[in-house]
Design a protein around this motif. Structure first.
Motif, PDB file in Angstrom:
ATOM      1  N   HIS A 101       0.820  -1.216   0.000  1.00  0.00           N
ATOM      2  CA  HIS A 101       0.000   0.000   0.000  1.00  0.00           C
ATOM      3  C   HIS A 101       0.853   1.265   0.000  1.00  0.00           C
ATOM      4  O   HIS A 101       0.362   2.344  -0.296  1.00  0.00           O
ATOM      5  CB  HIS A 101      -0.952   0.001   1.205  1.00  0.00           C
ATOM      6  N   ARG A 102       2.154   1.141   0.318  1.00  0.00           N
ATOM      7  CA  ARG A 102       3.056   2.298   0.329  1.00  0.00           C
ATOM      8  C   ARG A 102       3.958   2.339  -0.900  1.00  0.00           C
ATOM      9  O   ARG A 102       4.835   3.187  -0.995  1.00  0.00           O
ATOM     10  CB  ARG A 102       3.913   2.284   1.603  1.00  0.00           C
ATOM     11  N   HIS A 103       3.779   1.436  -1.839  1.00  0.00           N
ATOM     12  CA  HIS A 103       4.622   1.408  -3.039  1.00  0.00           C
ATOM     13  C   HIS A 103       4.370   2.650  -3.891  1.00  0.00           C
ATOM     14  O   HIS A 103       3.233   3.031  -4.155  1.00  0.00           O
ATOM     15  CB  HIS A 103       4.344   0.164  -3.876  1.00  0.00           C
ATOM     16  N   THR A 104       5.456   3.265  -4.316  1.00  0.00           N
ATOM     17  CA  THR A 104       5.393   4.433  -5.197  1.00  0.00           C
ATOM     18  C   THR A 104       6.056   4.056  -6.518  1.00  0.00           C
ATOM     19  O   THR A 104       7.210   3.611  -6.511  1.00  0.00           O
ATOM     20  CB  THR A 104       6.152   5.625  -4.570  1.00  0.00           C
ATOM     21  N   PRO A 105       5.358   4.198  -7.637  1.00  0.00           N
ATOM     22  CA  PRO A 105       6.012   3.916  -8.927  1.00  0.00           C
ATOM     23  C   PRO A 105       7.191   4.867  -9.138  1.00  0.00           C
ATOM     24  O   PRO A 105       7.126   6.042  -8.768  1.00  0.00           O
ATOM     25  CB  PRO A 105       4.914   4.164  -9.962  1.00  0.00           C
ATOM     26  N   GLN A 139      13.633   8.421 -10.131  1.00  0.00           N
ATOM     27  CA  GLN A 139      12.685   9.480 -10.471  1.00  0.00           C
ATOM     28  C   GLN A 139      11.279   9.084 -10.052  1.00  0.00           C
ATOM     29  O   GLN A 139      10.764   8.051 -10.472  1.00  0.00           O
ATOM     30  CB  GLN A 139      12.717   9.757 -11.965  1.00  0.00           C
ATOM     31  N   THR A 140      10.681   9.916  -9.198  1.00  0.00           N
ATOM     32  CA  THR A 140       9.262   9.843  -8.853  1.00  0.00           C
ATOM     33  C   THR A 140       8.725  11.223  -9.221  1.00  0.00           C
ATOM     34  O   THR A 140       9.092  11.744 -10.260  1.00  0.00           O
ATOM     35  CB  THR A 140       9.070   9.528  -7.349  1.00  0.00           C
ATOM     36  N   GLU A 141       7.917  11.837  -8.349  1.00  0.00           N
ATOM     37  CA  GLU A 141       7.575  13.248  -8.563  1.00  0.00           C
ATOM     38  C   GLU A 141       8.827  14.095  -8.407  1.00  0.00           C
ATOM     39  O   GLU A 141       8.952  15.159  -8.998  1.00  0.00           O
ATOM     40  CB  GLU A 141       6.512  13.692  -7.557  1.00  0.00           C
ATOM     41  N   ASP A 142       9.746  13.639  -7.555  1.00  0.00           N
ATOM     42  CA  ASP A 142      11.049  14.271  -7.359  1.00  0.00           C
ATOM     43  C   ASP A 142      12.110  13.338  -7.928  1.00  0.00           C
ATOM     44  O   ASP A 142      11.830  12.196  -8.282  1.00  0.00           O
ATOM     45  CB  ASP A 142      11.318  14.501  -5.855  1.00  0.00           C
ATOM     46  N   THR A 143      13.350  13.822  -7.979  1.00  0.00           N
ATOM     47  CA  THR A 143      14.460  13.009  -8.473  1.00  0.00           C
ATOM     48  C   THR A 143      15.481  12.872  -7.349  1.00  0.00           C
ATOM     49  O   THR A 143      15.787  13.836  -6.661  1.00  0.00           O
ATOM     50  CB  THR A 143      15.103  13.668  -9.702  1.00  0.00           C
ATOM     51  N   PHE A 144      16.003  11.653  -7.182  1.00  0.00           N
ATOM     52  CA  PHE A 144      16.912  11.343  -6.091  1.00  0.00           C
ATOM     53  C   PHE A 144      18.165  10.654  -6.623  1.00  0.00           C
ATOM     54  O   PHE A 144      18.122   9.981  -7.650  1.00  0.00           O
ATOM     55  CB  PHE A 144      16.251  10.385  -5.088  1.00  0.00           C
ATOM     56  N   LEU A 145      19.263  10.797  -5.862  1.00  0.00           N
ATOM     57  CA  LEU A 145      20.485  10.036  -6.106  1.00  0.00           C
ATOM     58  C   LEU A 145      20.659   9.060  -4.945  1.00  0.00           C
ATOM     59  O   LEU A 145      20.430   9.423  -3.784  1.00  0.00           O
ATOM     60  CB  LEU A 145      21.704  10.956  -6.175  1.00  0.00           C
ATOM     61  N   VAL A 146      21.081   7.828  -5.239  1.00  0.00           N
ATOM     62  CA  VAL A 146      21.294   6.816  -4.203  1.00  0.00           C
ATOM     63  C   VAL A 146      22.695   6.994  -3.626  1.00  0.00           C
ATOM     64  O   VAL A 146      23.688   6.837  -4.333  1.00  0.00           O
ATOM     65  CB  VAL A 146      21.116   5.392  -4.771  1.00  0.00           C
ATOM     66  N   LEU A 147      22.764   7.340  -2.326  1.00  0.00           N
ATOM     67  CA  LEU A 147      24.053   7.530  -1.656  1.00  0.00           C
ATOM     68  C   LEU A 147      24.583   6.226  -1.074  1.00  0.00           C
ATOM     69  O   LEU A 147      25.764   5.920  -1.188  1.00  0.00           O
ATOM     70  CB  LEU A 147      23.931   8.564  -0.533  1.00  0.00           C
ATOM     71  N   THR A 148      23.711   5.482  -0.402  1.00  0.00           N
ATOM     72  CA  THR A 148      24.131   4.223   0.223  1.00  0.00           C
ATOM     73  C   THR A 148      23.130   3.131  -0.121  1.00  0.00           C
ATOM     74  O   THR A 148      21.976   3.412  -0.445  1.00  0.00           O
ATOM     75  CB  THR A 148      24.221   4.340   1.756  1.00  0.00           C
ATOM     76  N   ILE A 167       9.473   2.223  -1.661  1.00  0.00           N
ATOM     77  CA  ILE A 167       8.811   2.728  -0.463  1.00  0.00           C
ATOM     78  C   ILE A 167       9.695   3.865   0.035  1.00  0.00           C
ATOM     79  O   ILE A 167      10.836   3.642   0.438  1.00  0.00           O
ATOM     80  CB  ILE A 167       8.674   1.643   0.619  1.00  0.00           C
ATOM     81  N   LEU A 168       9.187   5.088  -0.041  1.00  0.00           N
ATOM     82  CA  LEU A 168       9.950   6.276   0.358  1.00  0.00           C
ATOM     83  C   LEU A 168       9.525   6.763   1.732  1.00  0.00           C
ATOM     84  O   LEU A 168       8.336   6.748   2.060  1.00  0.00           O
ATOM     85  CB  LEU A 168       9.720   7.421  -0.629  1.00  0.00           C
ATOM     86  N   SER A 169      10.500   7.198   2.521  1.00  0.00           N
ATOM     87  CA  SER A 169      10.210   7.837   3.794  1.00  0.00           C
ATOM     88  C   SER A 169      11.292   8.864   4.078  1.00  0.00           C
ATOM     89  O   SER A 169      12.408   8.756   3.569  1.00  0.00           O
ATOM     90  CB  SER A 169      10.144   6.806   4.925  1.00  0.00           C
ATOM     91  N   ARG A 170      10.957   9.843   4.890  1.00  0.00           N
ATOM     92  CA  ARG A 170      11.949  10.859   5.258  1.00  0.00           C
ATOM     93  C   ARG A 170      12.872  10.292   6.325  1.00  0.00           C
ATOM     94  O   ARG A 170      12.515   9.406   7.078  1.00  0.00           O
ATOM     95  CB  ARG A 170      11.266  12.108   5.787  1.00  0.00           C
ATOM     96  N   GLU A 171      14.068  10.866   6.383  1.00  0.00           N
ATOM     97  CA  GLU A 171      15.024  10.504   7.436  1.00  0.00           C
ATOM     98  C   GLU A 171      14.463  11.034   8.750  1.00  0.00           C
ATOM     99  O   GLU A 171      14.368  12.237   8.948  1.00  0.00           O
ATOM    100  CB  GLU A 171      16.397  11.099   7.128  1.00  0.00           C
TER     101      GLU A 171
END
Length: 191
Positions: free
Chosen positions: A7-11, A56-65, A22-26
């Motif tokens: 239910h928390r999956h984000t394409p 890439q979702t609504e925002d774009t991220f780089l994988v650090l770890t 599954i995205l969450s804030r630190e």
């Protein structure tokens, strides 16, 4: 765990391939930087995610770890990108007979590159003692971007970064700090 929270999956798109996250804030963040830009992401065991991937979702991220959980899920620390840059290189143009055409000038070698840019403050200098005294911004970007180290013997002048309509000189290109990412130090470009 990944499949228990469908239910928390984000394409999303990972390096051009469709995936889900599954995205969450630190949650332990105490600074604006941590609260706004640092995220955690969980990908399925079958995901093609690696350190340095562009997500890439609504925002774009780089994988650090990236690490595997006990369920073999891919648990990542992500940083949200906040800048788009252009990389320019000082080059001489030549005709078909290898005769120089005009004067050397800065030529675009990469454009519309998303990255994470951070303004260098006194606090950041305390946290990262490897910063040069002239550094005004640091960038994290993918290793696929053609940014060369200023000590590269094939360069006649250090590369230039255009960010927000302003030009910066590349002073350091660190390929070790973040696996599969470049950590670039920029100073004001006075050329």
């Amino acid at each position: 765990m990944f499949y228990e929270f469908s239910h928390r999956h984000t394409p999303c798109v990972v390096d051009g391939n469709e995936d889900v996250v599954i995205l969450s804030r630190e949650t332990k963040a105490t600074t604006v930087m941590g609260k706004e830009y640092v995220y955690n992401g969980v990908f399925s065991p079958e995901s093609l995610i690696i350190r340095g991937s562009l997500v890439q979702t609504e925002d774009t991220f780089l994988v650090l770890t990236l690490r595997k959980t006990v369920d073999q899920d891919n648990y990542c620390s992500l940083v949200k990108t906040n800048a788009v840059i252009e990389v320019q290189r000082y080059q001489q143009a030549y005709d078909a007979n290898d005769n120089p055409i005009g004067d050397p000038d800065f030529v675009s070698v990469a454009a519309d590159i998303v990255c994470f840019a951070q303004y260098v403050t006194a606090q950041l200098r305390q946290q990262e003692p490897g910063l040069l005294p002239s550094t005004v911004f640091t960038l994290q970007l993918q290793t696929t971007v053609d940014v060369r180290d200023p000590q590269d013997s094939s360069l006649s002048a250090p590369d230039r970064i255009v960010m927000g309509g302003k030009t910066y000189q590349v002073d350091v290109v660190d390929r070790i700090k973040y696996p599969n990412l470049l950590h670039v130090q920029l100073s004001e470009d006075r050329r």
